[in-house]
Write a protein that holds these residues in place. Structure first.
Motif, mmCIF file in Angstrom:
data_model
loop_
_atom_site.group_PDB
_atom_site.id
_atom_site.type_symbol
_atom_site.label_atom_id
_atom_site.label_comp_id
_atom_site.label_asym_id
_atom_site.label_seq_id
_atom_site.Cartn_x
_atom_site.Cartn_y
_atom_site.Cartn_z
ATOM 1 N N ARG A 181 5.613 -8.402 8.586
ATOM 2 C CA ARG A 181 4.632 -7.347 8.357
ATOM 3 C C ARG A 181 4.119 -7.287 6.920
ATOM 4 O O ARG A 181 3.265 -6.467 6.605
ATOM 5 C CB ARG A 181 5.248 -5.997 8.704
ATOM 6 C CG ARG A 181 6.412 -5.593 7.790
ATOM 7 C CD ARG A 181 6.922 -4.222 8.172
ATOM 8 N NE ARG A 181 8.076 -3.816 7.384
ATOM 9 C CZ ARG A 181 8.651 -2.616 7.501
ATOM 10 N NH1 ARG A 181 8.177 -1.753 8.381
ATOM 11 N NH2 ARG A 181 9.692 -2.301 6.764
ATOM 12 N N ARG B 98 2.859 -9.624 -5.335
ATOM 13 C CA ARG B 98 3.323 -8.678 -6.359
ATOM 14 C C ARG B 98 4.844 -8.524 -6.360
ATOM 15 O O ARG B 98 5.476 -8.514 -7.421
ATOM 16 C CB ARG B 98 2.682 -7.300 -6.126
ATOM 17 C CG ARG B 98 1.186 -7.255 -6.443
ATOM 18 C CD ARG B 98 0.590 -5.892 -6.108
ATOM 19 N NE ARG B 98 1.308 -4.824 -6.789
ATOM 20 C CZ ARG B 98 1.098 -4.465 -8.050
ATOM 21 N NH1 ARG B 98 0.158 -5.069 -8.749
ATOM 22 N NH2 ARG B 98 1.814 -3.503 -8.603
ATOM 23 N N HIS C 185 -4.101 -6.270 -7.632
ATOM 24 C CA HIS C 185 -3.757 -4.857 -7.567
ATOM 25 C C HIS C 185 -3.939 -4.277 -6.171
ATOM 26 O O HIS C 185 -4.719 -4.784 -5.371
ATOM 27 C CB HIS C 185 -4.595 -4.079 -8.583
ATOM 28 C CG HIS C 185 -4.291 -4.470 -9.995
ATOM 29 N ND1 HIS C 185 -5.238 -4.498 -10.998
ATOM 30 C CD2 HIS C 185 -3.127 -4.875 -10.578
ATOM 31 C CE1 HIS C 185 -4.673 -4.886 -12.130
ATOM 32 N NE2 HIS C 185 -3.392 -5.129 -11.900
ATOM 33 N N VAL C 186 -3.210 -3.216 -5.926
ATOM 34 C CA VAL C 186 -3.287 -2.526 -4.644
ATOM 35 C C VAL C 186 -4.047 -1.217 -4.876
ATOM 36 O O VAL C 186 -3.595 -0.363 -5.630
ATOM 37 C CB VAL C 186 -1.874 -2.240 -4.102
ATOM 38 C CG1 VAL C 186 -1.953 -1.403 -2.831
ATOM 39 C CG2 VAL C 186 -1.140 -3.550 -3.841
ATOM 40 N N GLY C 187 -5.203 -1.084 -4.251
ATOM 41 C CA GLY C 187 -5.991 0.127 -4.475
ATOM 42 C C GLY C 187 -6.078 1.008 -3.256
ATOM 43 O O GLY C 187 -5.889 2.211 -3.332
ATOM 44 N N CYS C 188 -6.392 0.415 -2.104
ATOM 45 C CA CYS C 188 -6.585 1.262 -0.911
ATOM 46 C C CYS C 188 -5.752 0.816 0.271
ATOM 47 O O CYS C 188 -5.512 1.584 1.180
ATOM 48 C CB CYS C 188 -8.057 1.319 -0.531
ATOM 49 S SG CYS C 188 -8.687 -0.211 0.198
ATOM 50 N N GLU C 189 -5.338 -0.431 0.289
ATOM 51 C CA GLU C 189 -4.548 -0.984 1.393
ATOM 52 C C GLU C 189 -5.251 -0.898 2.734
ATOM 53 O O GLU C 189 -4.615 -0.957 3.773
ATOM 54 C CB GLU C 189 -3.166 -0.311 1.474
ATOM 55 C CG GLU C 189 -2.299 -0.587 0.261
ATOM 56 C CD GLU C 189 -0.973 0.132 0.321
ATOM 57 O OE1 GLU C 189 -0.002 -0.472 0.764
ATOM 58 O OE2 GLU C 189 -0.939 1.329 -0.066
ATOM 59 N N HIS C 190 -6.585 -0.704 2.712
ATOM 60 C CA HIS C 190 -7.295 -0.847 3.975
ATOM 61 C C HIS C 190 -8.632 -1.571 3.824
ATOM 62 O O HIS C 190 -9.567 -1.337 4.576
ATOM 63 C CB HIS C 190 -7.419 0.476 4.735
ATOM 64 C CG HIS C 190 -7.957 1.641 3.940
ATOM 65 N ND1 HIS C 190 -7.153 2.474 3.208
ATOM 66 C CD2 HIS C 190 -9.213 2.102 3.776
ATOM 67 C CE1 HIS C 190 -7.906 3.423 2.632
ATOM 68 N NE2 HIS C 190 -9.149 3.213 2.962
#
Lengths: 162, 798
Positions: free
Chosen positions: A24, A32, A41-46
Motif C-alpha cells: 500500500r 521519503r 514533498h507530500v502536499g495533498c496525497e490526492h
C-alpha cells in the motif's frame, strides 16, 4: 509489514535499490521514508498539488498516486538526482535569481514539471508555461516569478542552440 | 523576460559604501530549497520516534460517551492510545482571551476533547504507533460512542433565544462585540445626495499551506527538557505556551524552526493537536511526530473571513463621501483561538472600514459569535480584505450611482498627501501616507485612459471587460498595542545578535523567522550594510529559541521593519566595537576609521588599514598585544520595537482588468496592478514578490476559495479537488509600482509589505466584475467567491 509486503528492485537517481515494501505504500512515501530522499514533498496525497512530482521512466508522475510496488524495474529520478546530474542547473539558478520560490515546498515538483516542458525544446509562450505548470500548486509566489524564470531559461536554451 | 542584475540605487541617507539597502540581492538560502535539500519539519526523523494519528469527531457537536480502545491497543505497532482525560494529566487547558478586547470571552480548550466535541474534526483520542500508517490503522479500531448534540451553524441565529448555548458556562454564544459611533452619522446620511446600502458576504476560507502543519516533540526525561521541531512563525511564543501548559520553565523548552512550507498566519496559532503531540512526548517519553494530512488540514487549520457585513455609504453629488456605516457579523467556531483570540478580525474590520478617506462620520457594530464549525482566527491581512472590499465596493457603487469616474471619487476623498500626521474616523493614526501619489502612479502604470477606450470598443462587440480599483491601508510593524497590552506573551520587540568570528566573518542570530518571505536576506542586507562587509560574509541564524534573541517571529508584516531595524542597529554597534579595537591597534581615533567591504579603512581617504581577519586574530588569540584596558567585544546585540506609533500604516492602490464570459459566467483575469508604499524598500524584488503572492491569495478569495459547510456543521469540500485554489493557468501577470514614504520611527524607515496584496485584491476583482456587468444592468455582486453560477444569476441567465 507482513503478508502484504513485496520485494522490489529499481533504479533511483542512478543507484540500484532493492527493498521490501508494503503493497500500500506510495512512491513518494517510499522515497521519503525508506530512501530518505526528502526533496519530494507530500502536499495533498490526492494528486492535486504536484509537490510530489518525480520522474519515472522519463515521464513526470505524481508520487502520491503511484505505488512503490508499481515501480519495480523502473528508473526513478527525484529532485536530488536531477540536481546532481546538472540537468536542471540553469532552471535552479533562474529560480534563485528571480526569487521564483518563497517557502520552497512546491519547488522540486515545480522544477520537475518545468523541465518536462522545456526538454521538448522551443520557447513556449507565457500562457503555455502557465498551462503546463497548472497542476503544480504554489501558495507563495502568485506564479508570475515562476513563469518569468521558466521563460528566461527557455530563451537562454534556445539561444544557446545553433 | 530577461533576468538582469540590479544596479545600485540613488544614494540616500542609508547609503554606506557597498550598501545593500534597496538592492535585489538573491536570498542566501535558496539553493538548498531548489535542490530539495531543505529541512522541513515533515522531513525530521529522530531515533525512537513514534507517530501520532488522531481519532477525530465526525460530529459538529457531540457528547463523548465511552472510548473503547482495546482493539486499537493490540493493533500492530501501537504504543499507546490516549484520551483527553488521560492527556490532561500532563497538560493544562487554555482560554483564548485578551484583556484589551473588552468583554471578549471563550471557554477552556483542551489538547484532546474531554466530554464534548465542538466541531467536526476535533480530536477525541490519539493513537501513537511506530509508523503513521500503523497509527491510522489503529484509529479505525477505536470505538467512540457519541451522543450528538444540536449544532449551531448559522451566525445569524447564534444569539437567538431558541439556539442552544455551546458553552453553558459562558451564558450565551456571544464571544465579542464592539460598537463605534463617530461624528454625526444620521445627519450625514440625511445630507447625502445618494445613499448605497448593500450586504457583503465573504466565503469562509483557509490558508492551504503547501506543507501541512507539522511538529516533532522530543521530551528528554534525563535532561527534563523538551525539544520541539515546529513549523511555526513564532518560536518564542510557542516556547512560552508549551512551557506554561506542560508546567515547566521556559528554559526547559527549546523550539527549533528550520524550513517552513508556507505559513500566511496559519502557523502562528496554538493548535490542539500540536499541543497534544508535545504532551504525548512527555507522557510516553518518546519523540512523537505529527504531520496533518490534507483532509485534517481542512478541518483543523484555522479558517478565516466568514463575515456578513451590512454596509451603507452616503455621498454628495460632487463625490464627497458623507458617512460610512457597517454591521459586521462573524461566526468563529466554538473557541476563540489561543493566544491571539478570534476577536481581532472583526475588530480590524471596524478599525479599517473607511480608512483611506477623510470622511469623519462612521458608525460600526461588530458581533463575533460561537458556532460548531472549525475555529477561525488570523490569516494573512487579517480583516483587511473584508474592510477593503466593503469600503471600496461601496465607493465604486456610489461613484456609479452619481455618474462619477471611480478614480475621480477617490481623488476627492482620499487623505491628502500633505496632510500628515492625521487620524481616521475610527481613530487610526497615520504618520505619512501617499494615497494620491500612489493613485497617480497607478493611473499611468496601467494606462487607465487607454484601457477605458479598449473596454468601450470591445463592449460594442459584445465583449465585457471590467476595470476595478481598491485603495487600501495596511497595518504593519505592530507595537505592543496589538497583543502585549492585552496580556499575551507575544513579543512586539525583536532582537539581533551580531558576532565577528575568528576568520572575520559575521553571524547574525535574529528573533524573526523565515517561511519564504526573505527575512534572512533582509537581515543579512541590513547587517552587511551597517557593519561594512559583503553579504556573502554574513550568515543568518533563525528559528532556535536556544540561540536567537527573544523575539516575536514573522507575522503582521513585521520582519523587515522591526527585525531589520534591530539587525541594522546591531550591525552598527558591532562596527563601533570593532573600530574601538582597530583604533587601539592602529593608534588611530575610532571615529576616523570605517569598515568597508570587510576592511578597516581611514574613513576620509578610504586607505586600507587592517583586515577583519587580522583584527579577529589579534582579539581572539593575541589579546595580550592590545593596550592595557582594551577588551575586544566582538559580539553585539540590539533590540527594537516601534514606540512613536502603535502601527506603521502603509497604503496603496490596486487595479484589476478582466473579462467576463456572459454565457458561462467565467472570469478571465487579464492583468493586475499594485502600487504601494511600504517606506524604505530594503529589497525591491522581495517586496514585489510579497505583493504578487499576496495578490494571488486575494484573488483566490474573490473567485475560488470557500469552505462549504452544511447545516449540520459538516464540511463538504475538505480536499483540494473540491476546494479550489489559484493555479498558474488562471492567474494574470501582476505589475508592481512603489511610492516611498519612510517611517521616522526607525532609522531604516521600512514598513511591512507582506499583506498589502491580499488586502486589496478581492475588492478590486469584485469591482472589476461589477464594472464589466454594469452595462448589462446586473445587480452588483457582493457575495464572494464570485463563482460562475453567481455571475450567471446576477445576469438573470439561470
Amino acid at each position: 509489514m507482513s503478508e502484504h509486503a513485496l520485494d522490489i528492485s529499481l533504479t533511483v537517481n542512478g543507484e540500484r535499490v532493492h527493498e521490501r515494501v508494503e503493497a500500500r505504500k506510495t512512491l513518494v512515501d517510499f522515497l521519503r521514508e525508506d530512501l530518505a530522499l526528502t526533496g519530494s514533498h507530500v502536499g495533498c496525497e490526492h494528486g492535486v498539488c504536484g509537490a510530489c512530482t518525480v520522474r519515472v521512466n522519463g515521464e513526470i508522475v505524481r508520487g502520491c498516486l503511484m505505488l512503490a510496488v508499481q515501480c519495480d524495474g523502473a528508473t526513478v529520478e527525484t529532485i536530488e538526482g536531477l540536481s546532481d546530474s546538472g540537468e536542471i542547473a540553469d532552471l535552479q539558478a533562474a529560480f534563485e535569481q528571480r526569487n521564483a520560490l518563497q517557502c520552497g515546498y512546491c519547488t522540486p515538483g515545480m522544477i520537475a514539471a518545468a523541465q518536462d516542458l522545456l526538454k521538448r525544446g522551443g520557447v513556449p509562450s507565457r500562457d503555455e508555461i502557465r498551462e503546463h505548470l497548472s497542476g503544480n500548486y504554489c501558495r507563495c509566489t502568485g506564479y508570475h516569478a515562476i513563469v518569468d524564470a521558466v521563460e528566461a531559461v527557455a530563451q537562454a536554451r534556445a539561444g544557446a542552440k545553433p | 523576460m530577461k533576468i538582469t542584475d540590479d544596479s545600485p540605487p540613488v544614494l540616500t541617507a542609508l547609503d554606506r559604501p557597498n550598501s545593500y539597502i534597496g538592492r535585489s540581492v538573491p536570498r542566501p538560502n535558496l539553493a538548498r530549497l531548489t535542490q530539495g535539500r531543505g529541512l522541513y519539519v515533515s522531513d525530521v526523523t529522530l531515533p525512537r520516534m513514534a507517530h501520532v494519528a488522531f481519532v477525530r469527531s465526525p460530529h459538529a457537536h457531540a457528547r463523548i460517551g465511552g472510548i473503547a480502545a482495546d482493539a486499537a491497543k493490540k493493533s500492530p505497532g501501537v504504543i499507546a492510545v490516549v484520551t483527553g482525560a488521560e492527556l490532561a494529566e500532563v497538560m493544562t487547558p487554555w482560554i483564548g482571551v485578551l484583556t484589551h478586547l473588552k468583554g471578549l470571552k471563550s471557554a477552556a480548550q483542551s489538547p484532546i476533547a474531554v466530554e464534548v466535541a465542538c466541531w467536526q474534526g476535533e480530536a477525541v483520542a490519539a493513537v501513537v504507533a511506530r509508523t503513521r500508517a500503523e497509527a491510522e490503522d489503529a484509529c479505525e479500531l477505536v470505538e467512540v460512542s457519541y451522543e450528538p448534540l444540536p449544532a449551531v451553524t448559522d451566525p445569524e441565529t447564534a444569539l437567538a433565544a431558541k439556539t442552544p448555548v455551546i458553552h453553558a458556562s459562558l451564558g450565551d454564544n456571544l464571544c465579542f462585540e464592539r460598537k463605534l459611533d463617530v461624528g454625526a452619522v444620521d445627519k450625514a446620511f440625511a445630507e447625502a445626495d445618494a445613499v448605497v446600502e448593500t450586504t457583503f458576504l465573504f466565503g469562509r476560507h483557509t490558508g492551504v499551506t503547501t506543507e501541512p502543519r507539522a511538529v516533532v516533540a522530543d521530551w528528554n526525561a534525563g535532561e527534563q527538557r523538551m525539544t520541539v521541531y515546529h513549523g511555526t512563525q513564532a518560536p518564542h511564543m510557542m516556547q512560552n505556551l508549551f512551557a506554561k501548559h506542560l508546567g515547566v520553565a521556559e528554559q526547559q523548552v527549546r523550539v527549533l524552526t528550520k524550513d517552513v512550507g508556507g505559513s500566511f498566519g496559519i502557523k502562528v496559532h496554538t493548535y490542539a493537536d500540536e499541543m497534544a503531540t508535545v504532551a504525548l512526548s512527555k507522557l510516553l517519553k518518546h519523540p512523537v511526530k505529527f504531520v496533518a494530512d490534507r483532509i485534517e488540514s481542512f478541518v483543523t487549520d484555522i479558517h478565516a473571513r466568514d463575515h456578513r457585513v451590512k454596509a451603507k455609504i452616503g455621498v454628495k453629488s460632487d463625490g464627497t463621501i458623507t458617512a460610512f456605516e457597517i454591521d459586521d457579523l462573524t461566526g468563529i467556531g466554538p473557541y476563540s483561538v489561543y493566544p491571539r483570540t478570534s476577536g481581532i478580525e472583526a475588530n480590524q474590520v471596524v478599525n479599517l472600514v473607511g480608512g483611506p478617506y477623510t470622511c469623519p462620520n462612521y458608525r460600526a457594530q461588530a458581533r463575533v459569535v460561537f458556532t460548531n464549525k472549525n475555529v477561525m482566527c488570523q490569516y494573512r491581512a487579517v480583516g483587511h480584505p473584508l474592510a477593503v472590499a466593503v469600503t471600496e465596493g461601496l465607493v465604486e457603487q456610489a461613484a456609479a450611482k452619481i455618474g462619477m469616474d471611480p478614480l475621480e471619487i477617490r481623488r476627492r476623498n482620499l487623505f491628502p498627501d500633505d496632510g500628515y500626521p492625521c487620524a481616521s474616523a475610527a481613530g487610526l493614526k497615520f504618520e505619512k501616507l501617499s494615497h494620491h501619489e500612489s493613485l497617480a502612479h497607478l493611473d499611468a502604470l496601467m494606462n487607465y485612459a487607454g484601457l477605458r477606450a479598449e473596454q468601450s470598443r470591445l463592449r460594442s462587440q459584445g465583449i465585457y471587460r471590467g476595470i476595478g480599483f481598491a485603495s487600501f491601508i495596511e497595518v504593519t510593524n505592530p507595537s505592543a498595542a496589538f497583543y502585549g497590552v492585552g496580556g499575551a506573551r507575544i513579543s512586539s520587540q525583536d532582537g539581533a545578535t551580531v558576532k565577528l568570528d575568528a576568520q572575520g566573518n559575521i553571524s547574525v542570530a535574529t528573533g524573526v523567522t523565515e517561511q519564504g518571505q526573505g527575512a534572512e536576506s533582509v537581515i543579512a542586507q541590513c547587517v552587511a550594510t551597517a557593519f561594512g562587509v559583503s553579504i556573502d560574509k554574513v550568515r543568518v541564524v533563525t528559528g532556535d529559541t536556544d540561540n536567537t534573541p527573544y523575539g516575536g517571529g514573522t507575522w503582521a508584516s513585521r520582519a523587515a521593519g522591526i527585525g531589520g531595524e534591530a539587525a541594522w542597529q546591531a550591525g552598527k554597534a558591532l562596527r563601533g566595537n570593532v573600530l574601538a579595537v582597530a583604533g587601539a591597534m592602529l593608534q588611530a581615533k575610532p571615529e576616523a576609521l570605517d569598515i568597508r567591504n570587510g576592511i578597516v579603512v581611514d574613513s576620509g581617504s578610504g586607505t586600507e588599514r587592517l583586515s577583519l581577519e587580522e583584527l579577529a586574530r589579534v582579539a581572539y588569540f593575541r589579546p595580550d598585544t592590545l593596550p592595557a584596558g582594551i577588551q575586544a567585544e566582538l559580539v553585539a546585540t540590539r533590540h527594537y520595537v516601534p514606540r512613536a506609533w502603535p502601527f506603521a500604516f502603509t497604503n496603496g492602490i490596486q487595479a484589476s482588468y478582466l473579462e467576463v464570459d456572459t454565457d458561462t459566467g467565467f472570469v478571465k483575469l487579464l492583468k493586475h496592478w499594485c502600487v504601494e508604499d511600504c517606506g524604505t524598500i530594503i529589497n525591491p524584488q522581495l517586496v514585489d514578490e510579497q505583493i504578487r503572492g499576496g495578490v494571488v491569495q486575494g484573488i483566490g478569495a474573490a473567485l475560488f476559495e470557500e469552505c462549504l459547510y452544511d447545516e449540520r456543521g459538516q464540511m463538504l469540500n475538505g480536499n483540494m479537488a473540491d476546494y479550489l485554489v489559484p493555479m498558474a493557468a488562471e492567474m494574470p501577470d501582476i505589475e508592481c509600482g512603489h511610492v516611498v514614504s519612510p517611517t521616522a520611527d526607525s532609522e531604516l524607515g521600512a514598513k511591512g509589505a507582506g499583506e498589502a496584496g491580499t488586502a486589496g485584491a478581492p475588492a478590486c476583482v469584485m469591482n472589476a466584475i461589477n464594472d464589466a456587468l454594469r452595462p448589462l444592468h446586473a445587480q452588483p455582486l457582493t457575495d464572494m467567491p464570485f463563482t460562475p453560477d453567481k455571475i450567471l444569476r446576477a445576469l438573470g441567465k439561470v
